[in-house]
Structure formats: structure tokens, C-alpha cells
Enzyme design. Structure first.
Site, PDB file in Angstrom:
ATOM      1  N   ASP A  10       0.848  -1.206   0.000  1.00  0.00           N
ATOM      2  CA  ASP A  10       0.000   0.000   0.000  1.00  0.00           C
ATOM      3  C   ASP A  10       0.878   1.248   0.000  1.00  0.00           C
ATOM      4  O   ASP A  10       0.849   2.060   0.926  1.00  0.00           O
ATOM      5  CB  ASP A  10      -0.945   0.011   1.224  1.00  0.00           C
ATOM      6  CG  ASP A  10      -0.194   0.103   2.558  1.00  0.00           C
ATOM      7  OD1 ASP A  10      -0.751   0.687   3.509  1.00  0.00           O
ATOM      8  OD2 ASP A  10       0.955  -0.368   2.643  1.00  0.00           O
ATOM      9  N   ASP A  15       6.789   1.058   1.817  1.00  0.00           N
ATOM     10  CA  ASP A  15       6.444   0.081   0.771  1.00  0.00           C
ATOM     11  C   ASP A  15       7.274   0.325  -0.485  1.00  0.00           C
ATOM     12  O   ASP A  15       7.696  -0.619  -1.152  1.00  0.00           O
ATOM     13  CB  ASP A  15       4.973   0.210   0.372  1.00  0.00           C
ATOM     14  CG  ASP A  15       4.014   0.057   1.522  1.00  0.00           C
ATOM     15  OD1 ASP A  15       3.871   1.016   2.313  1.00  0.00           O
ATOM     16  OD2 ASP A  15       3.415  -1.022   1.658  1.00  0.00           O
ATOM     17  N   ASN A  39      -2.380   2.981   3.395  1.00  0.00           N
ATOM     18  CA  ASN A  39      -1.783   4.292   3.682  1.00  0.00           C
ATOM     19  C   ASN A  39      -2.578   5.417   3.023  1.00  0.00           C
ATOM     20  O   ASN A  39      -2.595   6.544   3.495  1.00  0.00           O
ATOM     21  CB  ASN A  39      -0.324   4.328   3.200  1.00  0.00           C
ATOM     22  CG  ASN A  39       0.582   3.536   4.114  1.00  0.00           C
ATOM     23  OD1 ASN A  39       0.421   3.580   5.334  1.00  0.00           O
ATOM     24  ND2 ASN A  39       1.508   2.795   3.540  1.00  0.00           N
ATOM     25  N   THR A 122       2.976  -6.010   2.707  1.00  0.00           N
ATOM     26  CA  THR A 122       3.445  -4.852   3.489  1.00  0.00           C
ATOM     27  C   THR A 122       2.328  -3.840   3.734  1.00  0.00           C
ATOM     28  O   THR A 122       2.579  -2.680   4.053  1.00  0.00           O
ATOM     29  CB  THR A 122       4.616  -4.146   2.771  1.00  0.00           C
ATOM     30  OG1 THR A 122       4.136  -3.642   1.500  1.00  0.00           O
ATOM     31  CG2 THR A 122       5.777  -5.088   2.535  1.00  0.00           C
ATOM     32  N   PHE A 163      -0.867  -0.595  12.486  1.00  0.00           N
ATOM     33  CA  PHE A 163      -1.710  -0.068  11.403  1.00  0.00           C
ATOM     34  C   PHE A 163      -2.190  -1.133  10.404  1.00  0.00           C
ATOM     35  O   PHE A 163      -3.389  -1.199  10.094  1.00  0.00           O
ATOM     36  CB  PHE A 163      -0.944   1.037  10.664  1.00  0.00           C
ATOM     37  CG  PHE A 163      -1.716   1.664   9.534  1.00  0.00           C
ATOM     38  CD1 PHE A 163      -1.475   1.289   8.219  1.00  0.00           C
ATOM     39  CD2 PHE A 163      -2.698   2.619   9.775  1.00  0.00           C
ATOM     40  CE1 PHE A 163      -2.192   1.846   7.170  1.00  0.00           C
ATOM     41  CE2 PHE A 163      -3.422   3.200   8.732  1.00  0.00           C
ATOM     42  CZ  PHE A 163      -3.170   2.805   7.430  1.00  0.00           C
ATOM     43  N   ASN A 164      -1.294  -1.932   9.853  1.00  0.00           N
ATOM     44  CA  ASN A 164      -1.688  -2.889   8.810  1.00  0.00           C
ATOM     45  C   ASN A 164      -2.745  -3.867   9.313  1.00  0.00           C
ATOM     46  O   ASN A 164      -3.701  -4.196   8.593  1.00  0.00           O
ATOM     47  CB  ASN A 164      -0.476  -3.680   8.298  1.00  0.00           C
ATOM     48  CG  ASN A 164       0.420  -2.849   7.404  1.00  0.00           C
ATOM     49  OD1 ASN A 164      -0.020  -1.838   6.858  1.00  0.00           O
ATOM     50  ND2 ASN A 164       1.670  -3.253   7.267  1.00  0.00           N
ATOM     51  N   HIS A 237       9.716   0.302   8.118  1.00  0.00           N
ATOM     52  CA  HIS A 237       9.126  -1.002   8.430  1.00  0.00           C
ATOM     53  C   HIS A 237       9.208  -2.017   7.273  1.00  0.00           C
ATOM     54  O   HIS A 237       9.771  -3.087   7.418  1.00  0.00           O
ATOM     55  CB  HIS A 237       7.636  -0.839   8.763  1.00  0.00           C
ATOM     56  CG  HIS A 237       7.306   0.179   9.794  1.00  0.00           C
ATOM     57  ND1 HIS A 237       7.423  -0.049  11.149  1.00  0.00           N
ATOM     58  CD2 HIS A 237       6.830   1.440   9.678  1.00  0.00           C
ATOM     59  CE1 HIS A 237       7.020   1.022  11.819  1.00  0.00           C
ATOM     60  NE2 HIS A 237       6.662   1.947  10.959  1.00  0.00           N
ATOM     61  N   ASP A 238       8.607  -1.686   6.140  1.00  0.00           N
ATOM     62  CA  ASP A 238       8.261  -2.693   5.137  1.00  0.00           C
ATOM     63  C   ASP A 238       9.417  -3.419   4.454  1.00  0.00           C
ATOM     64  O   ASP A 238       9.298  -4.616   4.165  1.00  0.00           O
ATOM     65  CB  ASP A 238       7.365  -2.050   4.059  1.00  0.00           C
ATOM     66  CG  ASP A 238       6.005  -1.691   4.615  1.00  0.00           C
ATOM     67  OD1 ASP A 238       5.341  -0.832   4.029  1.00  0.00           O
ATOM     68  OD2 ASP A 238       5.614  -2.266   5.658  1.00  0.00           O
TER      69      ASP A 238
END
Ligand code: RIB
Ligand code: CA
Length: 307
Positions: A10, A15, A39, A122, A163-164, A237-238
Site C-alpha cells: 500500500d 512500501d 496508507n 506490506t 496499522f496494517n 518497516h516494510d
């Protein structure tokens, strides 16, 4: 033998760097990119994914996936990723078309038409969950699902939820209870890979089109992190999902039971990780417990230099 992967994302600043890593490693065969809302809205995340892939010369199908979560209302994260979902870099106007298939169908076709496919996720897990429900053959065909999401401790969207997972807890429940091997890379690990000014200038010195994209995106990503969380820089993060496929020594995983809270209470969307095996329930996921930070940035640098 190259490892077959399909990336569901996203974009999203982090990402975008996961796409960069997935598209440049000689040991990975990126079959396609499916896009999900998260996102930002699906129109924006899809446009961002196509822009990043085209800008980097990654010639794979990019398919538009689910616009809304399975049950709950949609949430987006403009505070961190901006109005476009990828603020900070002006991509040229491309006319490359999206794949004609829905993102969920791209996942299904990629898995059924290839051997040992790893799904890398992700963003929210809506597309992945819908693919499993639409085509149960995936239950025995997918090699594993490597996802950024959840946490063994507190969340970043509520005290309990990351969040995800929070974007579509029911989809996460489908994925974690599917029986497909799951590697969960959560905030407890990704909060250790902060894209500091030093990291940005290290990558900027590569002085290439990809490094320019990285630096410009990360500067805005960090400005938004400062405004939102009051921190100097944010966690990237991703890319950890792809990086751990590039170097299997990067992340330490512990197998355990993980249950997604879909009770709609204050812990809705929490990944309940039974680290100490209190419940003696089936160990349905490998949960990331530590990451080699130096190795991580070396993988990111090598990925940028590979273009
Ligand atoms: O919580 C971090 C996750 O949420 C990352 O995937 C980021 O891109 C956002 O989607
Ligand atoms: Ca994401």
C-alpha cells in the site's frame, strides 16, 4: 534457484523501498505487485506502486486490489504518507497501464502458475485474505506469507494495534488462521530500523536515480513522523519483509501462537503473541524477535546500488 515472490503493498514510503529491494535482487523473482488501500485510498496507492515500479524499470504486472476492508470501515494514514500517499518525490507522468486483473486475481494466478511462491505483504491483508477465500488451492500451494504487521507489544494506531492489522483485523484473522506458514515482522523489530539523517545521507551519496528517490521520500517521511509522533526520524518497516528473504540471517524468528483480536473492543486489531506459550495453542506463526540493524542498512544500500 531464484525465489518466486508476489508483493502486496500500500505505497506508502516504506512500501516503495520494499518494491525497490524486491525488484533488484538476483535471488528474487518478482512475479508481480498487487496493491491494496491502506496508507491512502486504492487509487493513490495503486498509482504510487506503478510509478515506483516504472521509475525503477521494474517490468512486472501491477494490479489494483481491494478498495475497502472485509468488515470494518476504511482507515488511511495521510499523516505519515501525505495526501498522495507518497509525498516528497515528483514522478514523471507515465502511461504504463495497470494489469487488467484485480489484485486478488493476480495473487491467485501468480501462485497457481508458479512453484513455491512466497507472498510478501506490506499493507493491510485484505487482498491476501480474499485470495485465500476465493481460491482455496492456495492453502496448499503458497510457500509462506512474509508480512509486516502487528507487534509483540504495543501498537502504533491504538495502544493495542499496529496499522496494517488494524486496517483489516478480520483479513489478518483469515491469514493467521489459514494454516499457511506465516512470518510476522512486527513493530517490536521494525522500530529498531530508524531511517536517520545519517542513513539518508549514506544512501544519497550513491548519487543515482534510485538514491535520489530514496532520499527525497525519506526526508518527507521523517518530517511527517516529527509532526505526528514528535520523533526525529521514523522506522522503515516494510523493506524488512524482503530483506529477510535476501539474507535469512537478518531476523531472528520465534514460532508461537498468534491470535488476532477481532472482538471490536479496545484491543481490536491486536496481534496476541503467546511468547511464553501460556495457552499451549498451535504455533501458527514465526514472529520476528530481533533484527541485525547494520545488515539491514547494508541490504538497503546494496539494493539501491543494484539499479
Ligand atoms: O505500521 C506500519 C505499516 O503501516 C507499514 O506497512 C506502513 O507502510 C503502513 O502501511
Ligand atoms: Ca505498508
Amino acid at each position: 534457484m531464484k525465489r518466486n515472490i508476489i508483493l502486496d503493498c500500500d505505497p506508502g514510503h516504506d512500501d516503495a523501498i520494499a518494491i525497490l529491494l524486491a525488484g533488484s535482487n538476483p535471488n528474487l523473482n518478482l512475479l508481480g505487485i498487487s496493491v491494496v488501500a491502506g496508507n491512502q485510498t486504492i487509487e493513490k496507492t495503486a498509482r504510487n506502486a506503478l510509478n515506483v515500479a516504472t521509475y525503477l524499470g521494474i517490468d512486472v504486472p501491477v494490479a489494483i486490489g481491494c478498495e475497502f476492508p472485509m468488515v470494518r470501515e476504511r482507515v488511511i494514514c495521510a499523516a505519515i504518507h501525505g495526501e498522495s500517499g507518497l509525498d516528497g518525490f515528483d514522478f514523471p507522468k507515465y502511461d504504463k497501464p495497470f494489469d487488467k486483473r484485480h489484485g486478488v486475481q493476480l495473487i491467485i494466478d501468480s501462485v497457481l502458475n508458479n512453484e513455491d511462491v512466497t507472498i510478501v505483504a506490506t499493507g493491510p491483508l485484505t487482498n491476501v485474505a480474499m485470495a485465500i477465500k476465493l481460491e482455496p488451492k492456495l492453502l496448499n500451494k503458497v510457500k509462506e506469507i512474509v508480512l509486516m504487521g502487528g507487534s509483540v507489544d504495543n501498537g502504533n494506531t491504538s495502544p493495542a494495534a499496529e496499522f496494517n492489522i488494524m486496517c483489516d483485523p478480520e483479513a489478518a484473522h483469515v491469514v493467521f488462521s489459514s494454516g499457511i506458514p506465516v512470518k510476522m515482522i512486527g513493530l517490536n523489530v521494525t522500530r529498531k530500523v530508524i531511517v536517520t539523517d545519517e542513513v539518508i545521507s549514506r544512501m544519497e551519496k550513491i548519487n543515482s536515480k534510485p538514491s535520489d528517490m530514496f532520499a527525497k521520500l525519506m526526508k518527507v517521511f521523517n518530517a511527517n513522523q516529527r509532526n505526528t509522533f514528535g520523533v526525529k526520524a521514523g522506522p522503515l518497516h516494510d523493506p524488512a519483509t524482503v530483506a529477510c528473504l535476501i539474507d535469512e540471517s537478518l531476523i531472528k524468528f520465534q514460532k508461537m501462537n498468534v491470535v488476532i483480536d477481532i472482538s471490536h473492543g479496545p484491543s481490536y486489531g491486536r496481534t496476541n503473541c503467546d511468547i511464553f506459550d501460556y495457552l499451549h495453542a498451535p504455533h501458527n506463526a514465526y514472529v520476528a524477535m530481533d533484527i541485525d540493524v547494520e545488515k539491514y542498512w547494508n541490504i538497503v544500500e546494496k539494493g539501491i546500488k543494484a539499479y
